[in-house]
Design an enzyme around this catalytic site. Structure first.
Site, short mmCIF file in Angstrom:
data_model
loop_
_atom_site.label_atom_id
_atom_site.label_comp_id
_atom_site.label_asym_id
_atom_site.label_seq_id
_atom_site.Cartn_x
_atom_site.Cartn_y
_atom_site.Cartn_z
N SER A 12 1.08 -1.15 -0.19
CA SER A 12 -0.01 0.52 0.37
C SER A 12 1.29 1.22 -0.01
CB SER A 12 -0.70 0.02 1.41
OG SER A 12 -1.68 1.10 1.38
N HIS A 37 -0.67 -1.38 -4.53
CA HIS A 37 -2.06 -0.68 -3.99
C HIS A 37 -2.03 0.71 -3.37
CE1 HIS A 37 -5.64 -1.59 -1.70
NE2 HIS A 37 -5.92 -0.63 -1.15
N ASP A 39 -4.58 4.23 -2.38
CA ASP A 39 -4.91 4.03 -2.07
C ASP A 39 -6.22 5.39 -1.52
OD1 ASP A 39 -6.19 2.09 0.21
OD2 ASP A 39 -3.97 2.27 0.46
N MET A 41 -8.33 8.61 -1.03
CA MET A 41 -9.23 8.97 -0.08
C MET A 41 -10.00 10.04 -0.28
SD MET A 41 -7.45 7.28 3.32
CE MET A 41 -6.67 5.66 3.21
N HIS A 70 -7.95 1.49 -4.87
CA HIS A 70 -8.86 1.46 -4.26
C HIS A 70 -9.54 2.82 -3.21
CE1 HIS A 70 -10.03 0.03 0.63
NE2 HIS A 70 -10.38 0.05 -0.51
N MET A 72 -12.14 5.22 -1.96
CA MET A 72 -12.62 5.28 -0.11
C MET A 72 -13.20 6.57 -1.29
SD MET A 72 -10.65 3.57 2.19
CE MET A 72 -8.68 3.82 1.12
N MET A 141 -12.52 -5.76 3.95
CA MET A 141 -11.71 -3.95 4.74
C MET A 141 -11.23 -5.41 5.93
SD MET A 141 -10.64 -1.94 2.88
CE MET A 141 -9.76 -1.05 4.67
N ASP A 180 -7.09 -6.20 3.14
CA ASP A 180 -6.46 -4.97 3.30
C ASP A 180 -6.95 -3.94 4.98
OD1 ASP A 180 -5.71 -2.49 2.79
OD2 ASP A 180 -6.85 -1.60 1.43
C1 DX5 Z 1 -6.80 1.60 4.69
C2 DX5 Z 1 -5.92 1.79 3.54
C3 DX5 Z 1 -5.21 0.85 3.73
C4 DX5 Z 1 -3.71 0.81 4.50
C5 DX5 Z 1 -3.31 -0.58 4.68
O1 DX5 Z 1 -7.88 2.25 4.34
O2 DX5 Z 1 -7.39 0.87 2.68
O3 DX5 Z 1 -4.28 -0.01 2.37
O4 DX5 Z 1 -2.67 1.58 3.80
O5 DX5 Z 1 -1.93 -0.01 5.59
P1 DX5 Z 1 -1.75 -0.97 6.79
O6 DX5 Z 1 -1.35 -1.61 6.01
O7 DX5 Z 1 -0.39 -0.37 7.41
O8 DX5 Z 1 -2.47 -1.51 7.64
ZN ZN Z 2 -7.04 0.18 0.82
#
Ligand code: DX5
Ligand code: ZN
Length: 226
Positions: A12, A37, A39, A41, A70, A72, A141, A180
């Site tokens: 990630s 990956h 993220d 947001m 991903h 979000m 998740m 994840d």
């Molecule tokens: C959380 C993200 C994850 C996050 C995982 O909202 O979707 O991808 O980066 O991080 P770790 O592996 O540190 O929990």
């Molecule tokens: Zn993620």
């Protein structure tokens, strides 16, 4: 259709150094990872804000690894095409934000990416059962989305087992499961045993020696396939 399970390691980028993302994605490729990956947001669906399609486009030429976005975010349908055009190979959208999940998953495929449905830890797993035949992957998740470095929520294990059993029974084994949140070297074996194929890990790979962590993560993950 019976498919051989294969571990796909997906670091990630949330835990990468944002000041040198080009180098960080190269490091993921040379370190032996399979997928990047990303993220995404928006500060609304989750409290944190990260980056958008421009950054995905900027990192794309720096490695040959597929990019897994991903989303979000609120109104994911509005941004699917932009993320696909920016170079996303996998796109997941959250069940909690889909008014018309079938339409959103179809749109991802029409844009040429692999379509994924993401579920928060307490969203009923039955949503994934209904959507599975329209998905290439399902992201379960194992933390509340928004931040890296959180503690793994154990209910993932029974949820993944139930989903995997459903996929096998319904001849949908080509649909793979992504985990994840909170995945570390010392819990990945049981996570894979429960059914995860795409292993997302941020802090578990980027804290300390990235290459050594990646190597050990794969060794331990593969133990879960036996
Ligand atoms: C959380 C993200 C994850 C996050 C995982 O909202 O979707 O991808 O980066 O991080 P770790 O592996 O540190 O929990
Ligand atoms: Zn993620």
């Amino acid at each position: 259709m019976k498919t051989e399970r294969k571990i796909l390691l997906a670091p990630s980028l949330l835990s990468a150094d944002f000041a040198k993302l080009g180098d960080e994605v190269k490091k993921c490729e040379t370190g032996g990872c399979d997928i990047l990956h990303a993220d995404i947001m928006d500060g609304h669906f989750v409290p944190n804000i990260t980056f958008g399609p421009l950054v995905v486009k900027a990192i794309k030429p720096h490695s040959n690894l597929p990019i897994d976005c991903h989303l979000m975010i609120e109104n994911p349908d509005q941004y699917i095409e932009a993320f696909a055009k920016a170079g996303s190979d996998y796109i997941s959208v959250h069940a909690e934000r889909l008014a018309h999940a079938h339409r959103s998953l179809s749109l991802i495929k029409e844009c040429g990416a692999k379509a994924g449905l993401a579920l928060n830890p307490i969203t009923p797993i039955e949503f994934a059962f209904e959507a599975a035949e329209y998905c290439d992957f399902i992201l379960l998740m194992s933390v509340n989305p928004g931040f890296g470095g959180q503690k793994f929520i154990n209910s993932f294990l029974r949820r993944a087992e139930a989903l995997r059993e459903f996929l096998i029974k319904n001849d949908l084994e080509h649909v793979i499961i992504e985990v994840d949140g909170g995945v570390k070297i010392d819990n990945v074996e049981q996570i894979v045993r429960a059914g995860a194929d795409i292993i997302v890990s941020g802090s578990g790979l980027f804290s300390g020696d990235f290459n050594a962590n990646t190597k050990q993560m794969r060794i331990n993950a593969e133990k879960g396939l036996i």
